[in-house]
Design a protein around this motif. Structure first.
Motif, mmCIF file in Angstrom:
data_model
loop_
_atom_site.group_PDB
_atom_site.id
_atom_site.type_symbol
_atom_site.label_atom_id
_atom_site.label_comp_id
_atom_site.label_asym_id
_atom_site.label_seq_id
_atom_site.Cartn_x
_atom_site.Cartn_y
_atom_site.Cartn_z
ATOM 1 N N THR A 197 0.806 -1.223 0.000
ATOM 2 C CA THR A 197 0.000 0.000 0.000
ATOM 3 C C THR A 197 0.843 1.278 0.000
ATOM 4 O OG1 THR A 197 -0.206 -0.250 2.381
ATOM 5 C CG2 THR A 197 -2.065 -1.008 1.063
ATOM 6 N N GLY A 198 2.177 1.154 0.110
ATOM 7 C CA GLY A 198 3.023 2.332 -0.108
ATOM 8 C C GLY A 198 2.881 2.834 -1.542
ATOM 9 N N CYS A 199 2.566 1.942 -2.456
ATOM 10 C CA CYS A 199 2.455 2.323 -3.879
ATOM 11 C C CYS A 199 1.090 2.020 -4.487
ATOM 12 C CB CYS A 199 3.508 1.591 -4.713
ATOM 13 S SG CYS A 199 5.211 1.994 -4.299
ATOM 14 N N HIS A 200 0.366 1.053 -3.936
ATOM 15 C CA HIS A 200 -0.895 0.625 -4.556
ATOM 16 C C HIS A 200 -2.086 0.859 -3.634
ATOM 17 C CE1 HIS A 200 0.667 -1.664 -8.007
ATOM 18 N NE2 HIS A 200 1.617 -2.126 -7.210
ATOM 19 N N ALA A 201 -3.239 1.144 -4.238
ATOM 20 C CA ALA A 201 -4.510 1.084 -3.521
ATOM 21 C C ALA A 201 -5.401 0.148 -4.322
ATOM 22 C CB ALA A 201 -5.134 2.469 -3.427
ATOM 23 N N LEU A 202 -6.467 -0.325 -3.710
ATOM 24 C CA LEU A 202 -7.333 -1.249 -4.448
ATOM 25 C C LEU A 202 -8.137 -0.519 -5.519
ATOM 26 C CD1 LEU A 202 -8.612 -3.654 -1.646
ATOM 27 C CD2 LEU A 202 -6.794 -4.009 -3.348
ATOM 28 N N SER A 209 -7.845 3.017 -6.487
ATOM 29 C CA SER A 209 -7.370 4.219 -7.193
ATOM 30 C C SER A 209 -5.918 4.023 -7.611
ATOM 31 C CB SER A 209 -7.512 5.445 -6.292
ATOM 32 O OG SER A 209 -6.817 5.229 -5.084
ATOM 33 N N ASN A 210 -5.557 4.671 -8.702
ATOM 34 C CA ASN A 210 -4.176 4.600 -9.178
ATOM 35 C C ASN A 210 -3.305 5.509 -8.323
ATOM 36 O OD1 ASN A 210 -4.949 2.935 -11.294
ATOM 37 N ND2 ASN A 210 -5.356 4.663 -12.667
ATOM 38 N N ARG A 211 -2.164 4.973 -7.903
ATOM 39 C CA ARG A 211 -1.210 5.810 -7.169
ATOM 40 C C ARG A 211 0.128 5.686 -7.872
ATOM 41 N NH1 ARG A 211 -1.860 4.234 -1.129
ATOM 42 N NH2 ARG A 211 -0.212 5.774 -1.019
ATOM 43 N N GLU A 212 1.226 5.453 -7.125
ATOM 44 C CA GLU A 212 2.496 5.235 -7.834
ATOM 45 C C GLU A 212 2.391 3.952 -8.681
ATOM 46 O OE1 GLU A 212 5.936 5.631 -5.334
ATOM 47 O OE2 GLU A 212 7.231 4.630 -6.795
ATOM 48 N N GLY A 213 1.566 3.012 -8.217
ATOM 49 C CA GLY A 213 1.253 1.813 -8.998
ATOM 50 C C GLY A 213 -0.231 1.809 -9.332
ATOM 51 N N PRO A 214 -0.661 0.962 -10.286
ATOM 52 C CA PRO A 214 -2.079 0.928 -10.703
ATOM 53 C C PRO A 214 -2.993 0.341 -9.626
ATOM 54 C CG PRO A 214 -0.855 -0.850 -11.743
ATOM 55 C CD PRO A 214 0.166 -0.007 -11.021
ATOM 56 N N ARG A 215 -4.294 0.631 -9.716
ATOM 57 C CA ARG A 215 -5.252 0.062 -8.755
ATOM 58 C C ARG A 215 -5.317 -1.447 -8.970
ATOM 59 N NH1 ARG A 215 -8.053 2.671 -12.634
ATOM 60 N NH2 ARG A 215 -9.523 1.423 -13.872
ATOM 61 N N SER A 263 -3.475 -2.728 -18.063
ATOM 62 C CA SER A 263 -4.702 -2.219 -18.685
ATOM 63 C C SER A 263 -5.607 -1.397 -17.761
ATOM 64 C CB SER A 263 -5.505 -3.381 -19.277
ATOM 65 O OG SER A 263 -6.038 -4.179 -18.232
ATOM 66 N N ALA A 264 -5.177 -1.046 -16.549
ATOM 67 C CA ALA A 264 -6.035 -0.200 -15.702
ATOM 68 C C ALA A 264 -6.103 1.187 -16.342
ATOM 69 C CB ALA A 264 -5.465 -0.101 -14.290
ATOM 70 N N SER A 265 -7.321 1.679 -16.606
ATOM 71 C CA SER A 265 -7.439 2.947 -17.330
ATOM 72 C C SER A 265 -6.880 4.092 -16.490
ATOM 73 C CB SER A 265 -8.899 3.224 -17.676
ATOM 74 O OG SER A 265 -9.640 3.211 -16.476
ATOM 75 N N GLY A 266 -6.276 5.050 -17.167
ATOM 76 C CA GLY A 266 -5.789 6.246 -16.479
ATOM 77 C C GLY A 266 -4.444 6.058 -15.813
ATOM 78 N N PHE A 267 -3.859 4.860 -15.868
ATOM 79 C CA PHE A 267 -2.534 4.684 -15.256
ATOM 80 C C PHE A 267 -1.478 4.686 -16.352
ATOM 81 C CE2 PHE A 267 1.132 2.372 -13.653
ATOM 82 C CZ PHE A 267 1.346 3.068 -12.470
ATOM 83 N N SER A 268 -0.366 5.367 -16.071
ATOM 84 C CA SER A 268 0.664 5.447 -17.097
ATOM 85 C C SER A 268 1.710 4.349 -16.871
ATOM 86 C CB SER A 268 1.196 6.878 -17.079
ATOM 87 O OG SER A 268 2.531 6.932 -17.305
ATOM 88 N N TYR A 269 1.514 3.240 -17.582
ATOM 89 C CA TYR A 269 2.378 2.056 -17.452
ATOM 90 C C TYR A 269 3.662 2.217 -18.255
ATOM 91 C CZ TYR A 269 -1.594 -0.761 -15.714
ATOM 92 O OH TYR A 269 -2.632 -1.273 -14.992
ATOM 93 N N SER A 270 4.641 1.383 -17.946
ATOM 94 C CA SER A 270 5.811 1.249 -18.822
ATOM 95 C C SER A 270 5.310 0.630 -20.121
ATOM 96 C CB SER A 270 6.831 0.307 -18.182
ATOM 97 O OG SER A 270 6.276 -0.988 -18.045
ATOM 98 N N SER A 271 5.997 0.915 -21.239
ATOM 99 C CA SER A 271 5.528 0.294 -22.480
ATOM 100 C C SER A 271 5.715 -1.218 -22.394
ATOM 101 C CB SER A 271 6.238 0.886 -23.693
ATOM 102 O OG SER A 271 7.610 0.967 -23.444
ATOM 103 N N ASP A 282 9.556 -1.262 -8.724
ATOM 104 C CA ASP A 282 10.825 -1.475 -8.022
ATOM 105 C C ASP A 282 10.597 -2.285 -6.761
ATOM 106 O OD1 ASP A 282 12.039 0.275 -9.819
ATOM 107 O OD2 ASP A 282 11.337 1.980 -8.661
ATOM 108 N N PHE A 283 10.044 -3.467 -6.893
ATOM 109 C CA PHE A 283 9.720 -4.198 -5.682
ATOM 110 C C PHE A 283 9.613 -5.673 -6.005
ATOM 111 C CE2 PHE A 283 7.057 -5.450 -2.043
ATOM 112 C CZ PHE A 283 7.818 -4.877 -1.049
#
Ligand code: HEC
Ligand code: HEC
Length: 251
Positions: free
Chosen positions: A168-173, A175-181, A192-200, A231-232
Motif C-alpha cells: 500500500t506504499g504504492c498501490h490502492a485497491l 485508485s491509481n497511485r504510484e502503482g495501478p489500482r 490495462s487499468a485505465s488512467g494509469f501510465s504504465y511502462s511500455s 521497483d519491488f
C-alpha cells in the motif's frame, strides 16, 4: 571587451539565479555527519558502507554540495534530484520508520542495485567511480530476506495483511497511485487499468494475470517483464502465495 562584459553578466545572473531554490532550500541540514546515518539499523556493515558512501548525497540530509551546485540552471536539476531522492528514501530518518517500511525500502534498494539504475546516470557523470561495483551490488542485494523455499497453499487472510504492509506504499485497491489500482487485477489484462501510465513493456504484454503469472511477477518483475517500472519484489514463496490468494479473492 564586450565579450568579457557578457561573460561577467552571464555568471552574475547564473549565481543570482542559483540562489533561488524552486524545490525549497535543501541546504538547511545539520553539518555532514554521516556516522549517524543508519546507526543501529542492524544492516550488514558492508551494505551500510555502500549506502553511506554512494547514496547519501541524494538520500539523506548530509548532502555534500560542491561549488558547481551553486550555478543555475544546473543547481535546479541537482536540487530536484536531492529533493526527490530524499522524498523516496531518507537515510537520515531511517530510525523513525516503522519496521514494515524499513523492510519495503530494503527490498527497493536491493532491486535498484540489481537493476543498475542507482546512482542515476547524471550523478555517475559528475562523480567518476560512483557506479556500484559487483561486490557493492552483492552487498545491497544481500538485504533481501532469504527464501526458506517450499510453500503451502496461499492464505488470503494472511495475504491481505501482507498486502497492507508491503504494497500500500504504492498501490490502492480502487485508485491509481504510484502503482495501478489492483482490485480486479486477477484475470485482468496486464497493463490495462485505465488512467494509469504504465511502462511500455507492461502495456505491450497482452497477457491476462493468473496465479502463475502473478507469482512470477512478484518473485522478480524484471525477469518476467524486462523494462517494467515496479521497483519491488517478494522474495519469500509463502508470502507470494498468500498475496496471490488475496488478489484472487478480491471482488
Ligand atoms: C543524484 C542523486 C541520487 C543518488 C546519488 C542516488 N539516488 Fe536513488 N533516487 C534518486 C531520485 C531522484 C529518486 C526518485 C526518482 C526515481 O525513482 O528515479 C531515487 C529513488 C530511489 C529509490 C526508490 C525507488 C522507488 O521506486 O521508489 C531507491 C530505493 C533508491 N533511489 C536507491 C538508491 C541507492 C541504493 C543509491 C546508491 C547506490 C542511490 N539511490 C543513489 C536520486 C539519487
Ligand atoms: C515501489 C512501489 C511499488 C510497490 C511497493 C509495489 N508495486 Fe506493484 N507496481 C508498481 C508500479 C509502478 C507498477 C506498474 C509497472 C509498470 O508500468 O511497468 C506496478 C504494477 C503491479 C502489478 C501489475 C498490474 C497491472 O495492471 O498490470 C501488480 C499485479 C502489482 N504491481 C502488484 C503488487 C503487489 C502485490 C505488491 C506488494 C507485494 C506491489 N505491487 C508493490 C509499484 C509498486
Amino acid at each position: 571587451m564586450r565579450l568579457a562584459v557578457g561573460v561577467l553578466l552571464c555568471s552574475a545572473v547564473s549565481i543570482a539565479a542559483g540562489s533561488w531554490h524552486p524545490w525549497g532550500d535543501l541546504h538547511t541540514a545539520p553539518p555532514s555527519d554521516r556516522s549517524t546515518l543508519l546507526q543501529g539499523a542492524g544492516l550488514p556493515a558492508q551494505a551500510r558502507a555502500v549506502l553511506v558512501t554512494k547514496c547519501a548525497d541524494c538520500h539523506s540530509e548530509t548532502t555534500v554540495w560542491p561549488a558547481y551546485t551553486r550555478f543555475a540552471p544546473g543547481s535546479w536539476l541537482i536540487e530536484r534530484d536531492v529533493a526527490e531522492g530524499r522524498r523516496h528514501l531518507d537515510l537520515s530518518q531511517w530510525q523513525r520508520l516503522s519496521a514494515d517500511r524499513q523492510e519495503v525500502l530494503k527490498q527497493e534498494i536491493a532491486q535498484q542495485a540489481k537493476r543498475g539504475s542507482m546512482p542515476p546516470m547524471q550523478y555517475r557523470w559528475l562523480h567518476p567511480g560512483a557506479a556500484l561495483t559487483k561486490d557493492e551490488i552483492a552487498a545491497l542485494t544481500s538485504l533481501l530476506p532469504a527464501d526458506a523455499g517450499g510453500s503451502g497453499p496461499g492464505d488470503a487472510v494472511r495475504g491481505k495483511a501482507l498486502f497492507e504492509r508491503r504494497c500500500t506504499g504504492c498501490h490502492a485497491l480502487d485508485s491509481n497511485r504510484e502503482g495501478p489500482r489492483l482490485r480486479g487485477v486477477f484475470g485482468r489484462q496486464a497493463g490495462s487499468a485505465s488512467g494509469f501510465s504504465y511502462s511500455s513493456a507492461l502495456r505491450e504484454r497482452h497477457v491476462a494475470w493468473d496465479s502463475a503469472g502473478l507469482e512470477r511477477w512478484l518473485c522478480d518483475p524484471d525477469e518476467l517483464v524486462p523494462g517494467n517500472n515496479m521497483d519491488f519484489s517478494v522474495p519469500k514463496s509463502q508470502e507470494r502465495a498468500d498475496i496471490v490468494a488475496f488478489l484472487a479473492s478480491l471482488r
